[in-house]
Design an enzyme around this catalytic site. Structure first.
Site, mmCIF file in Angstrom:
data_model
loop_
_atom_site.group_PDB
_atom_site.id
_atom_site.type_symbol
_atom_site.label_atom_id
_atom_site.label_comp_id
_atom_site.label_asym_id
_atom_site.label_seq_id
_atom_site.Cartn_x
_atom_site.Cartn_y
_atom_site.Cartn_z
ATOM 1 C CG HIS A 70 -10.672 -0.148 1.091
ATOM 2 N ND1 HIS A 70 -10.437 0.578 -0.059
ATOM 3 C CD2 HIS A 70 -9.639 0.107 1.918
ATOM 4 C CE1 HIS A 70 -9.308 1.251 0.067
ATOM 5 N NE2 HIS A 70 -8.796 0.975 1.260
ATOM 6 C CB CYS A 96 -6.292 -0.554 2.794
ATOM 7 S SG CYS A 96 -6.657 0.144 4.419
#
Length: 120
Positions: A70, A96
């Protein structure tokens, strides 16, 4: 392929490097899993705000359970959080892989479900 040692992402297409970028994996207490994964089916979106982290993300794509590629973090008003952006290239996420917006968008737009993801 994301390499934690130098915090770099390399996107390959037909065996050739298509894009390279610095990224940020998880901090020491929020590890990023290592291994071979796949871009997951029906796990992508153009915006999400996560209240418990007080951060939003653009162009997220899932590769293992709650782990995503992301963008760098944004506040709830979709304004880039500059102090977080300055951490690019160092472990800084909750697990992430954080990326510049244009690289996250490239993955969102161009990397299909089932594509192989290697985290080493």
């Amino acid at each position: 392929m994301f390499t934690e040692e130098d915090q770099t992402l390399k996107i390959y297409k037909n065996g050739k490097i298509e894009k390279t970028s610095l990224g940020s994996s998880g901090e020491w207490d929020n590890f990023t899993p290592k291994g071979v994964f796949q871009i997951e089916k029906d796990r992508r979106g153009d915006w999400a705000y996560i209240p418990r982290f007080e951060q939003g993300i653009k162009y997220w794509v899932g590769f293992k359970d709650s782990y995503l590629f992301h963008s760098l973090p944004f506040d709830e008003n979709k304004k880039l959080i500059q102090e977080e952006a300055e951490k690019l290239g160092t472990p800084a996420s909750h697990g992430c892989i954080r990326l510049p917006v244009e690289i996250a968008k490239y993955i969102y737009d161009n990397v299909p479900e089932g594509s192989i993801v290697i985290i080493k």
